[in-house]
Design a protein around this motif. Structure first.
Motif, PDB file in Angstrom:
ATOM      1  N   GLY A  10       0.815  -1.216   0.000  1.00 35.07           N
ATOM      2  CA  GLY A  10       0.000   0.000   0.000  1.00 35.07           C
ATOM      3  C   GLY A  10       0.842   1.257   0.000  1.00 35.07           C
ATOM      4  O   GLY A  10       2.050   1.230  -0.302  1.00 35.07           O
ATOM      5  N   GLY A  11       0.225   2.365   0.331  1.00 36.09           N
ATOM      6  CA  GLY A  11       0.932   3.647   0.347  1.00 36.09           C
ATOM      7  C   GLY A  11       2.099   3.604   1.318  1.00 36.09           C
ATOM      8  O   GLY A  11       1.951   3.137   2.435  1.00 36.09           O
ATOM      9  N   VAL A  12       3.252   4.079   0.869  1.00 31.48           N
ATOM     10  CA  VAL A  12       4.427   4.037   1.735  1.00 31.48           C
ATOM     11  C   VAL A  12       4.422   5.232   2.685  1.00 31.48           C
ATOM     12  O   VAL A  12       3.577   6.121   2.572  1.00 31.48           O
ATOM     13  CB  VAL A  12       5.726   3.979   0.904  1.00 31.48           C
ATOM     14  CG1 VAL A  12       5.791   2.660   0.146  1.00 31.48           C
ATOM     15  CG2 VAL A  12       5.821   5.162  -0.053  1.00 31.48           C
ATOM     16  N   ASN A  42       8.320  -4.963  -5.011  1.00 27.93           N
ATOM     17  CA  ASN A  42       6.990  -4.393  -5.177  1.00 27.93           C
ATOM     18  C   ASN A  42       5.940  -5.181  -4.388  1.00 27.93           C
ATOM     19  O   ASN A  42       4.900  -5.568  -4.900  1.00 27.93           O
ATOM     20  CB  ASN A  42       6.596  -4.303  -6.650  1.00 27.93           C
ATOM     21  CG  ASN A  42       7.574  -3.458  -7.438  1.00 27.93           C
ATOM     22  OD1 ASN A  42       7.880  -2.336  -7.056  1.00 27.93           O
ATOM     23  ND2 ASN A  42       8.109  -4.012  -8.518  1.00 27.93           N
ATOM     24  N   LEU A  45       3.376  -8.629  -4.930  1.00 31.21           N
ATOM     25  CA  LEU A  45       3.593  -9.016  -6.333  1.00 31.21           C
ATOM     26  C   LEU A  45       4.900  -9.776  -6.471  1.00 31.21           C
ATOM     27  O   LEU A  45       5.008 -10.693  -7.288  1.00 31.21           O
ATOM     28  CB  LEU A  45       3.633  -7.781  -7.241  1.00 31.21           C
ATOM     29  CG  LEU A  45       2.322  -7.046  -7.472  1.00 31.21           C
ATOM     30  CD1 LEU A  45       2.556  -5.866  -8.420  1.00 31.21           C
ATOM     31  CD2 LEU A  45       1.270  -7.984  -8.053  1.00 31.21           C
ATOM     32  N   GLY A  75      10.108  -1.452  -2.916  1.00 32.68           N
ATOM     33  CA  GLY A  75       8.931  -1.262  -3.756  1.00 32.68           C
ATOM     34  C   GLY A  75       7.700  -1.770  -3.032  1.00 32.68           C
ATOM     35  O   GLY A  75       7.755  -2.752  -2.300  1.00 32.68           O
ATOM     36  N   SER A  76       6.607  -1.042  -3.215  1.00 37.40           N
ATOM     37  CA  SER A  76       5.343  -1.453  -2.620  1.00 37.40           C
ATOM     38  C   SER A  76       4.363  -1.727  -3.760  1.00 37.40           C
ATOM     39  O   SER A  76       4.733  -1.659  -4.937  1.00 37.40           O
ATOM     40  CB  SER A  76       4.821  -0.350  -1.709  1.00 37.40           C
ATOM     41  OG  SER A  76       3.639  -0.766  -1.064  1.00 37.40           O
ATOM     42  N   CYS A  77       3.149  -2.063  -3.430  1.00 37.29           N
ATOM     43  CA  CYS A  77       2.133  -2.159  -4.489  1.00 37.29           C
ATOM     44  C   CYS A  77       0.760  -1.959  -3.901  1.00 37.29           C
ATOM     45  O   CYS A  77       0.551  -2.100  -2.695  1.00 37.29           O
ATOM     46  CB  CYS A  77       2.202  -3.500  -5.212  1.00 37.29           C
ATOM     47  SG  CYS A  77       1.702  -4.899  -4.194  1.00 37.29           S
ATOM     48  N   ARG A  78      -0.122  -1.546  -4.729  1.00 35.73           N
ATOM     49  CA  ARG A  78      -1.539  -1.551  -4.370  1.00 35.73           C
ATOM     50  C   ARG A  78      -2.152  -2.750  -5.086  1.00 35.73           C
ATOM     51  O   ARG A  78      -2.449  -2.699  -6.273  1.00 35.73           O
ATOM     52  CB  ARG A  78      -2.214  -0.254  -4.832  1.00 35.73           C
ATOM     53  CG  ARG A  78      -1.729   0.958  -4.064  1.00 35.73           C
ATOM     54  CD  ARG A  78      -2.702   2.111  -4.157  1.00 35.73           C
ATOM     55  NE  ARG A  78      -2.234   3.262  -3.402  1.00 35.73           N
ATOM     56  CZ  ARG A  78      -2.396   3.418  -2.081  1.00 35.73           C
ATOM     57  NH1 ARG A  78      -3.034   2.495  -1.387  1.00 35.73           N
ATOM     58  NH2 ARG A  78      -1.932   4.474  -1.469  1.00 35.73           N
ATOM     59  N   TYR A  79      -2.266  -3.845  -4.379  1.00 41.53           N
ATOM     60  CA  TYR A  79      -2.775  -5.084  -4.983  1.00 41.53           C
ATOM     61  C   TYR A  79      -3.405  -5.889  -3.872  1.00 41.53           C
ATOM     62  O   TYR A  79      -2.709  -6.341  -2.962  1.00 41.53           O
ATOM     63  CB  TYR A  79      -1.620  -5.864  -5.624  1.00 41.53           C
ATOM     64  CG  TYR A  79      -2.052  -7.086  -6.398  1.00 41.53           C
ATOM     65  CD1 TYR A  79      -2.432  -6.984  -7.738  1.00 41.53           C
ATOM     66  CD2 TYR A  79      -2.099  -8.333  -5.782  1.00 41.53           C
ATOM     67  CE1 TYR A  79      -2.839  -8.103  -8.444  1.00 41.53           C
ATOM     68  CE2 TYR A  79      -2.510  -9.460  -6.492  1.00 41.53           C
ATOM     69  CZ  TYR A  79      -2.882  -9.336  -7.818  1.00 41.53           C
ATOM     70  OH  TYR A  79      -3.288 -10.444  -8.519  1.00 41.53           O
ATOM     71  N   ASP A 260      -8.330   3.954  -7.419  1.00 40.40           N
ATOM     72  CA  ASP A 260      -7.094   3.195  -7.265  1.00 40.40           C
ATOM     73  C   ASP A 260      -7.390   1.701  -7.370  1.00 40.40           C
ATOM     74  O   ASP A 260      -8.528   1.298  -7.594  1.00 40.40           O
ATOM     75  CB  ASP A 260      -6.368   3.573  -5.962  1.00 40.40           C
ATOM     76  CG  ASP A 260      -7.077   3.045  -4.724  1.00 40.40           C
ATOM     77  OD1 ASP A 260      -7.970   2.185  -4.853  1.00 40.40           O
ATOM     78  OD2 ASP A 260      -6.720   3.485  -3.628  1.00 40.40           O
TER      79      ASP A 260
ATOM     80  N   ASP B 171       8.987   8.167  -2.759  1.00 47.28           N
ATOM     81  CA  ASP B 171       7.636   7.640  -2.575  1.00 47.28           C
ATOM     82  C   ASP B 171       7.097   7.094  -3.903  1.00 47.28           C
ATOM     83  O   ASP B 171       6.690   5.931  -4.009  1.00 47.28           O
ATOM     84  CB  ASP B 171       6.744   8.765  -2.022  1.00 47.28           C
ATOM     85  CG  ASP B 171       5.411   8.272  -1.491  1.00 47.28           C
ATOM     86  OD1 ASP B 171       4.714   7.550  -2.234  1.00 47.28           O
ATOM     87  OD2 ASP B 171       5.040   8.617  -0.352  1.00 47.28           O
ATOM     88  N   SER B 174       8.554   3.930  -5.136  1.00 49.42           N
ATOM     89  CA  SER B 174       8.053   2.745  -4.435  1.00 49.42           C
ATOM     90  C   SER B 174       6.706   2.278  -4.972  1.00 49.42           C
ATOM     91  O   SER B 174       6.377   1.100  -4.903  1.00 49.42           O
ATOM     92  CB  SER B 174       7.847   3.045  -2.942  1.00 49.42           C
ATOM     93  OG  SER B 174       8.893   3.779  -2.388  1.00 49.42           O
ATOM     94  N   MET B 175       5.913   3.221  -5.430  1.00 55.14           N
ATOM     95  CA  MET B 175       4.527   2.929  -5.797  1.00 55.14           C
ATOM     96  C   MET B 175       4.357   2.602  -7.273  1.00 55.14           C
ATOM     97  O   MET B 175       3.295   2.125  -7.696  1.00 55.14           O
ATOM     98  CB  MET B 175       3.636   4.145  -5.482  1.00 55.14           C
ATOM     99  CG  MET B 175       3.673   4.640  -4.041  1.00 55.14           C
ATOM    100  SD  MET B 175       3.271   3.367  -2.824  1.00 55.14           S
ATOM    101  CE  MET B 175       1.575   2.972  -3.258  1.00 55.14           C
ATOM    102  N   THR B 178       2.479  -0.559  -9.531  1.00 51.40           N
ATOM    103  CA  THR B 178       1.036  -0.769  -9.715  1.00 51.40           C
ATOM    104  C   THR B 178       0.231   0.512  -9.575  1.00 51.40           C
ATOM    105  O   THR B 178      -0.975   0.493  -9.751  1.00 51.40           O
ATOM    106  CB  THR B 178       0.471  -1.723  -8.632  1.00 51.40           C
ATOM    107  OG1 THR B 178       0.765  -1.155  -7.345  1.00 51.40           O
ATOM    108  CG2 THR B 178       1.086  -3.101  -8.740  1.00 51.40           C
ATOM    109  N   LYS B 285      -1.036   6.860 -13.957  1.00 51.98           N
ATOM    110  CA  LYS B 285      -1.575   7.299 -12.686  1.00 51.98           C
ATOM    111  C   LYS B 285      -0.642   8.365 -12.113  1.00 51.98           C
ATOM    112  O   LYS B 285       0.572   8.288 -12.260  1.00 51.98           O
ATOM    113  CB  LYS B 285      -1.697   6.115 -11.729  1.00 51.98           C
ATOM    114  CG  LYS B 285      -2.667   6.361 -10.597  1.00 51.98           C
ATOM    115  CD  LYS B 285      -3.055   5.072  -9.906  1.00 51.98           C
ATOM    116  CE  LYS B 285      -3.947   5.366  -8.711  1.00 51.98           C
ATOM    117  NZ  LYS B 285      -3.289   6.247  -7.703  1.00 51.98           N
TER     118      LYS B 285
END
Lengths: 415, 415
Positions: A10-12, A42, A45, A75-79, A260, B171, B174-175, B178, B285
């Motif tokens: 999610g959001g960092v 990420n 993922l 790395g993050s992700c919105r998943y 999102d 930030d 990182s995002m 996705t 995005k």
């Protein structure tokens, strides 16, 4: 000796890497009992794609530097994983990847959606007979996780918003005689007004401030009357508006129309809407700012308390795993406001997943435009202390890791 | 022994009070030669209205605290005196007020418009036979004054913008897998791109950044192609856009339609316009932020170099006055980039008034989207060093002065 999987979700935040630092340094301090820490590239993922980062390739100095580096280093992700029924295949893939890399511990560093995923993974491992310990590491600037006193990431945003609101108010106060009389700052917070509440702290410094929370439906006339009264009394007024502020019928003050990956409407632009109302109805000169990512990335003005807590929940995740715990989350338990004292407790994920914590009504003043003394007592300790990054040549020194990939062992997987 | 009049003019900065501190502390260090320092309440309006603040009522500790307090401690104003021909009455009033309060030194702390006013006052005092020494103390986040190497106020905004751009870029990076791939930050700078240029410094930290300057007409297709290429190569892209960015025909990317007291169009909202273009044409995005007052009030992340220079030009104004100088401005003269070395020189106001310094073309890359090594050599020393305010209970300790009024001696004056 088994390995660890760690992912950012999610959001960092300004301090999510401090939690990563806590995980990795604590894991490294148990060389006989903990194997490697693999990070998902990420987020989740990376687990699905078997794209794992071998954190043992990073130097101790670089891992230590994570403590003062904003953003998500891996790395993050919105998943959001679907439910087990809707997409059992993804959960089975996770287990397959964990098995292939001798991963016994699953650390998921995220907010409410991630806690839900982590809980599902913990259940699946049991039902599939693969002995995985799933531990959720709390993180969200929204501060909306239950049980824990606060969420790592929030304290630093709160400090950024309180400090920025104070500074901009000093600016407006200087200009108000002939120029800007109303300053509007838009901050994050889709459903919960915790971040906006931090702006209310400047009241203690003599600043006339109006806070607009998502918890309180926006009433235009009442708001304009309040701002007008503030300007007439003090010569100026600062407005802190949550991105999630909305009318009684649910319409957001500003909606960009896009959504999102979790299906949430992507917001932005409440500040110019508020500024427009002030211009149209009150004719006051205004300025507005939208802090957006600046607020949650602002490691340069992080709260020391927040950094310490972020590190502590990461370290605690390893301890809990060593104790054989599963489906839990290290939580912050406050036992004194002043002096501020807390310990790291443990919350069952079944009680964390999918529960959203809003501002209690008694934290918002009766008129809906400010925060109460109870709220201030809650907030003050969370912004306590400064924890500056090192600087070189005028710029903060932030880590950029090598992020070396672990060789794949499994066939590819279509997401 | 005569008194000093000091006024803050135009948009305030994070360090204009450090100049005030330099003036007052230096004046106090010459008790035999300098009388009281009177500050204009709300700038020059305080002189016209005979609304003077007696700074001798403030404690040494509070005056020292000005060094780390943002905004304008005595109030500023946006009020430009008309030409001598158009409004001789206002100039005569100033002289009358100065005479009534034994004021021999006029220190005006502001930007280009104020330098012009200061110059006119210096001329008038000569022609009216009242021996006033008018000295301009440079201040402007826009960094657009001539002769001086830089303007106090700019270094701190530059540091804020460079640090914030870096943090937000961490930030987005990182995002990006996705979610957000393009982050847009709008910064100040109506005509000159100095502030936006500071965002370009993050290139040295490996950040793909596109800068939009007011000096370079905006070409939509070229810009979109550049952002697209950046995202395809790096996975994400940061855009720093000056509020003054405009099309070749002069239309600003965003204009709110209102004008300030000097008749300048009040801008804001270039960031959402850029973000909209990215969404519409590239489908990436995005997130956007508008820093507005946060950038120029951000004392918490001020440049140490800037704070020192702001103090130094205030102190120099007193020295120049003691030396009998008139119609001059202390200016910063750089004589080494690395290590950075400068001295305080003196510029004649006749060469400062109404001259605006833009970014030299050789500071902007040929494609118009970045800064050159020459520009970086110029900028780097200006953001050097940190100068943190003291904190108490998690919040910076900023001064709020008593601002006691000097009893009036003259009849009222209609502005």
């Amino acid at each position: 000796m088994q390995n660890v999987f760690y992912a950012q979700s999610g959001g960092v935040t300004a301090v999510i890497n401090a939690s990563a630092c806590g995980v990795i340094e604590t894991a490294r301090s148990h060389p006989g009992r903990v194997g490697k820490v693999y990070a998902g590239r990420n987020g989740i993922l990376g687990a699905l794609a078997e794209d794992l980062i071998d954190t043992s390739e990073e130097s101790a100095a670089d891992i230590a530097l994570l403590r003062s580096t904003p953003g998500g280093a891996f790395g993050s992700c919105r998943y959001k994983l679907k439910s087990l029924e809707a997409n059992r295949r993804e959960y089975e893939r996770l287990i397959a990847v964990f098995k292939a890399h001798d991963i016994a511990w699953f650390f998921y560093n995220g907010g409410g959606d991630s806690a839900d995923t982590c809980f599902k993974v913990s259940q699946l491992s049991a039902s599939m007979g693969y002995p995985l310990q799933a531990i959720h590491i709390p993180k969200t600037v929204d501060n909306d996780l239950p049980i824990t006193d606060c969420c790592p990431g929030f304290g630093s945003v709160a400090k950024y918003v309180a400090v920025s609101t104070l500074e901009a108010s000093y600016d407006v106060r200087s200009m108000a005689r002939t120029s800007t009389k109303v300053f509007v700052l838009e901050v994050m917070g889709r459903h919960a007004g915790w971040i906006a509440a931090a702006g209310g702290l400047v009241e203690d410094q003599g600043i006339p401030v109006v806070v607009l929370f998502p918890e309180i439906p926006f009433e235009e006339q009442k708001f304009l009357a309040r701002v007008d009264a503030m300007v007439k009394q003090h010569g100026f007024c600062t407005v802190v508006v949550s991105e999630g502020a909305h009318y009684a019928d649910g319409r957001f003050l500003a909606e960009q129309g896009s959504k999102d990956a979790f299906g949430h409407a992507q917001l932005g632009g409440a500040a110019p809407v508020i500024a427009g109302l002030v211009r149209e109805h009150l004719k006051y000169k205004f300025h507005w700012a939208v802090a957006d990512y600046l607020q949650r990335a602002a490691r340069h003005v992080a709260s020391k308390t927040d950094v310490e807590q972020a590190y502590a929940v990461g370290a605690a995740a390893v301890q809990l795993a060593l104790e054989g715990r599963n489906a839990v989350m290290p939580a912050i338990e406050r036992y004194s406001d002043e002096p501020y004292k807390y310990r790291i407790a443990t919350a069952p994920l079944s009680e964390v997943a999918n529960v959203e914590k809003f501002m209690p009504r008694e934290f918002i003043t009766e008129d809906g435009f400010g925060i109460t003394e109870a709220c201030k007592r809650y907030l003050r300790p969370l912004i306590l202390g400064e924890d500056y990054p090192a600087y070189r040549d005028g710029m903060p020194v932030y880590a950029t890791l090598k992020n070396v990939a672990v060789p794949r062992k499994l066939p590819a997987f279509d997401l």
